[in-house]
Scaffold this motif. Structure first.
Motif, PDB file in Angstrom:
ATOM      1  N   GLN A 317       0.837  -1.208   0.000  1.00 46.79           N
ATOM      2  CA  GLN A 317       0.000   0.000   0.000  1.00 46.79           C
ATOM      3  C   GLN A 317       0.870   1.256   0.000  1.00 46.79           C
ATOM      4  O   GLN A 317       0.626   2.193  -0.771  1.00 46.79           O
ATOM      5  N   LYS A 318       1.898   1.240   0.838  1.00 52.03           N
ATOM      6  CA  LYS A 318       2.798   2.402   0.912  1.00 52.03           C
ATOM      7  C   LYS A 318       3.472   2.658  -0.437  1.00 52.03           C
ATOM      8  O   LYS A 318       3.535   3.795  -0.915  1.00 52.03           O
ATOM      9  N   LEU A 319       3.964   1.584  -1.039  1.00 52.24           N
ATOM     10  CA  LEU A 319       4.643   1.707  -2.336  1.00 52.24           C
ATOM     11  C   LEU A 319       3.705   2.267  -3.400  1.00 52.24           C
ATOM     12  O   LEU A 319       4.082   3.176  -4.151  1.00 52.24           O
ATOM     13  N   ILE A 320       2.484   1.724  -3.465  1.00 50.81           N
ATOM     14  CA  ILE A 320       1.543   2.188  -4.492  1.00 50.81           C
ATOM     15  C   ILE A 320       1.251   3.667  -4.310  1.00 50.81           C
ATOM     16  O   ILE A 320       1.265   4.445  -5.268  1.00 50.81           O
ATOM     17  N   GLU A 321       1.026   4.061  -3.061  1.00 47.01           N
ATOM     18  CA  GLU A 321       0.685   5.460  -2.818  1.00 47.01           C
ATOM     19  C   GLU A 321       1.832   6.389  -3.180  1.00 47.01           C
ATOM     20  O   GLU A 321       1.626   7.481  -3.704  1.00 47.01           O
ATOM     21  N   GLU A 322       3.069   5.957  -2.946  1.00 44.44           N
ATOM     22  CA  GLU A 322       4.237   6.753  -3.350  1.00 44.44           C
ATOM     23  C   GLU A 322       4.284   6.920  -4.861  1.00 44.44           C
ATOM     24  O   GLU A 322       4.431   8.022  -5.384  1.00 44.44           O
ATOM     25  N   TYR A 323       4.158   5.799  -5.571  1.00 41.90           N
ATOM     26  CA  TYR A 323       4.244   5.834  -7.029  1.00 41.90           C
ATOM     27  C   TYR A 323       3.087   6.602  -7.648  1.00 41.90           C
ATOM     28  O   TYR A 323       3.243   7.243  -8.688  1.00 41.90           O
ATOM     29  N   ALA A 324       1.918   6.519  -7.010  1.00 40.24           N
ATOM     30  CA  ALA A 324       0.721   7.154  -7.569  1.00 40.24           C
ATOM     31  C   ALA A 324       0.886   8.670  -7.611  1.00 40.24           C
ATOM     32  O   ALA A 324       0.281   9.341  -8.447  1.00 40.24           O
ATOM     33  N   LEU A 325       1.740   9.204  -6.729  1.00 38.66           N
ATOM     34  CA  LEU A 325       1.983  10.650  -6.728  1.00 38.66           C
ATOM     35  C   LEU A 325       2.585  11.100  -8.054  1.00 38.66           C
ATOM     36  O   LEU A 325       2.398  12.229  -8.489  1.00 38.66           O
ATOM     37  N   GLY A 326       3.279  10.186  -8.719  1.00 38.69           N
ATOM     38  CA  GLY A 326       3.924  10.523  -9.983  1.00 38.69           C
ATOM     39  C   GLY A 326       3.013  10.435 -11.196  1.00 38.69           C
ATOM     40  O   GLY A 326       3.428  10.759 -12.301  1.00 38.69           O
TER      41      GLY A 326
END
Length: 715
Positions: A317-326
């Motif tokens: 979840q943390k990884l997806i949310e980080e990448y989604a910012l891009g």
DNA sequence: GAGCACTGC
């Protein structure tokens, strides 16, 4: 029989308070009839009736959407053989399913539901909630409730037919019910049995019902010894579903009294994609695949990702949310939602909220979404091919909970979640070869768990020789013997293996035999702490009451919030303090739970269990006018822990000079679980309720004991 | 100093 039905009727149920007028019920019935006629199973109505007219057993296979759970009981109700005694029982693995199926079938039949009217023909029975009437003909009930009914009447004399649904799930309770029904049919002619499964391969079920009783009851010697070797090696993969008690060789298929029927399901097509090369890093592979789907596929269309557990879910979840910012604004928005059992109810409810326009839900789930929770709106499934599986090790008396490859049927179940509302796609994060090498079915639970409760269940229902019980998949003999020994040690069986009066009392309680023994011990005049034991045991038999906290700051806050509840003697007395404080709270219990960072949902279940245990102890004359002792009474506290020692005498470890603990029974190293109040503390010896291997061997639910108590207990 | 998938009586 009629008497007991009337007594039960008085119990609470949650039916709608206002009664629906008969004319409205009929209108609804006629409206629903059209949609019933669209179900794939409607065409097979005559086949199913004929099958049970001519046979005593029907094995019905059909995927989800065939309508078998709602229609089959209705097809059978007016059959001549169903007139007397006249009731149909339909078992379900889960409470919600039993209740919602009953509601649906009542509507389809145009009859009021359960206890709302004495004329109601359809009812249900689940723990803490029974809703039936004197006219009930079709009763949906959980498997556990049917087993409870068998304690009062092992011959199930009120039923003309028992329908066992979802047999492919292969819980211990299903296997016990199948064995009982198999035995019962030899002495109660005319009892009809319908076995329903989502798996098309029903060969082993057919052989099971066709074989002559004494012949197949013998466990296969060779396979048994194979399994015991495996049992010694903690790390080996015991998930061998190809092992069946009913291979072709020991088939005695007469086929004369068994009908089979297959019904098509109603699903939209799902396209499956595999990886070309295997991957080690499923989190990385999931991340990659999720963004590929999200950026390529149109909305609406939610995405369901099957993972192993809370930890992997939260890191992904943390990884997806980080990448989604891009992501640029051209792409749909991403809503990442975790889903696992320990998640608070409010957070779980989020998955049922409609997805806003131009966005996509990405639900990261454990296998809770495989069977228990149906997530709406899903068109894409990503399957890591793994799940955490529990396996009991007889020799060590230890449960291991390790990540394993899932079975083909589990993979297919996950895939099917993409095709419930429209055509879908399933991305398997493994190769097609890997899929083909998976076990066909899940390992039946009876091969994976401590059998003491199952064995006591059998003994209390009149099975003398449990080693000869007809199991669809016989457990290894060692596992059965281990269970018999444990029951003997608890005093639930006598030296001849016959059930003792104590054993009968324990068998009625909705607890494991060990926890049941604690209750019996606490009721003795010497121990005199039954009220306290009930509170403590109730707490131990539900989910963890303390909310999980994942930050250092949160932990410090929790320490302060819970300070008055924590007991240096250990978890048992801490739980007792929590239950007593909660129960004594006069006004706002929800608020109290929040203030103490305790799960209100868990505490509500504790109160339900506490009420049930209290009623049962009163009925068994264990509890007269006993009252709770003052909370600070140290002598009582000591006796409570000693009662647990009687039920869990094998679960004791002593401290070593290096500060670690070693079990008395097997000299195994065991660590106190971080969720315990004793975590990081030392005592000369500890008692624990659970022994679980995850990344190492942990003791859970732990209290300090004195070595001299152990010596006393051994006298 | 590290954390358990899911049911059910």
């Amino acid at each position: 029989m009629e008497n007991s039905a009337n007594v039960k009727r008085k119990r609470v149920s949650e039916d709608s308070p206002g009664r629906t007028p008969p004319s409205q019920l009929q209108q609804k019935r006629i409206k629903l009839l059209d949609s019933r006629k669209q179900l794939p199973i409607w065409q097979r109505q005559k086949d199913i009736r004929d099958a049970l007219r001519d046979h005593d057993v029907l094995i019905l296979s059909g995927e989800t959407g065939s309508g078998k759970s709602t229609q089959v009981p209705q097809f059978l109700l007016d059959q001549p053989w169903c007139r007397f005694p006249g009731k149909i029982a339909v078992t379900q693995p889960r409470r919600v399913a039993a209740i919602s199926l009953a509601r649906r079938v009542a509507e389809e039949m145009g009859t009021p539901l359960g206890s709302s009217s004495p004329a109601s023909k359809v009812g249900y029975s689940v723990r803490f909630d029974e809703s039936t009437s004197p006219s009930t003909r079709i009763k949906f009930l959980t498997e556990g409730m049917l087993l409870q009914e068998m304690l009062r009447d092992a011959s199930l004399r009120q039923y003309s037919c028992v329908v066992v649904d979802e047999v492919h799930e292969r819980s211990v309770n299903i296997d016990l019910i199948l064995g009982f029904l198999r035995q019962l049919q030899t002495r109660r002619k005319g009892l009809k049995v319908v076995v329903m499964s989502a798996t098309a391969d029903v060969g082993s079920l057919r052989r099971f019902f066709a074989a002559r009783l004494p012949e197949y009851a013998q466990p296969d010697q060779k396979t048994t010894s194979d399994r015991s070797q495996e049992d010694d090696a903690l790390e080996t993969d015991a998930n061998d579903a190809s092992w069946h008690g009913f291979s072709d060789e020991d088939s005695h298929d007469s086929g004369s009294d068994i009908a089979t029927c297959h019904v098509e399901g109603r699903q939209y097509p799902v396209v499956t994609q595999y990886l070309d090369t295997p991957t080690e890093d499923t989190i990385e592979a999931s991340l990659h695949r999720i963004f590929q789907i999200h950026c390529k596929e149109p909305t609406p269309g939610d995405l369901l990702v099957f993972m192993t557990g809370q930890e992997t879910i939260q890191s992904l979840q943390k990884l997806i949310e980080e990448y989604a910012l891009g992501l640029t604004a051209d792409y749909p928005r991403m809503l990442v939602l975790p889903l696992f059992a320990a998640l608070p109810q409010a957070a779980q409810q989020q998955i049922f909220q409609p997805t806003p326009r131009n966005s996509r839900k990405v639900i990261l789930t454990t296998n809770i979404a495989e069977t228990s929770v149906t997530v709406p709106g899903v068109r894409f499934v990503v399957d890591t091919g793994k799940a955490k599986v529990k396996q009991f090790r007889n020799r060590l008396g230890l449960d291991s909970l390790l990540v394993k490859q899932i079975s083909q049927s589990s993979a297919d179940q996950r895939k099917g979640r993409a095709g419930r509302e429209a055509a879908g796609q399933c991305y398997r994060l493994y190769t097609e070869e890997a899929y083909k090498s998976l076990d066909k079915d899940n390992t039946p639970e009876v091969l994976r768990c401590d059998l003491s409760q199952a064995v006591l269940t059998m003994k209390a229902r009149g099975v003398g020789d449990v080693l000869a019980f007809p199991f669809l998949t016989p457990p290894p003999k060692e596992a059965m013997e281990k269970a018999l020994l444990q029951l003997l040690e608890l005093g639930a069986l006598d030296e001849h293996g016959k059930i003792s009066p104590i054993g009968r009392k324990i068998a009625r309680l909705p607890l494991t035999p060990a926890l049941g023994r604690v209750i019996i011990e606490a009721a003795t005049p010497e121990m005199d702490c039954l009220v306290e034991a009930i509170d403590t045991v109730a707490c131990l038999s539900v989910e963890h009451i303390f909310l999980a906290i994942d930050t250092e700051e949160g932990r410090e806050k929790a320490q302060v919030a819970r300070r008055q509840l924590l007991r240096r003697q250990g978890d048992h007395l801490t739980y007792l303090a929590a239950v007593q404080a909660y129960a004594a709270e006069p006004s706002d219990r929800r608020r109290w739970a929040e203030d103490h960072m305790i799960s209100h949902r868990a505490m509500q279940s504790v109160m339900d269990v506490r009420k049930q245990l209290t009623a049962q102890c009163r009925q068994a004359k264990l509890l007269q006018k006993q009252e709770a002792h003052p909370a600070a009474d140290e002598a009582t506290q000591e006796r409570i822990v000693k009662c647990f020692l009687r039920g869990f005498s094998a679960n004791v470890a002593r401290v070593c000079p290096d500060g670690s603990y070693k079990t008395f029974a097997g000299n195994q190293t065991v660590a106190i679980h971080p969720s315990s109040v004793l975590f990081g503390r030392k005592g000369e010896a500890i008692l624990y309720n659970q022994f679980v291997y995850t990344n190492k061997a942990y003791a859970r639910d732990v209290s300090v004991v004195q070595l001299r108590w152990l010596e006393e207990a051994l006298q």
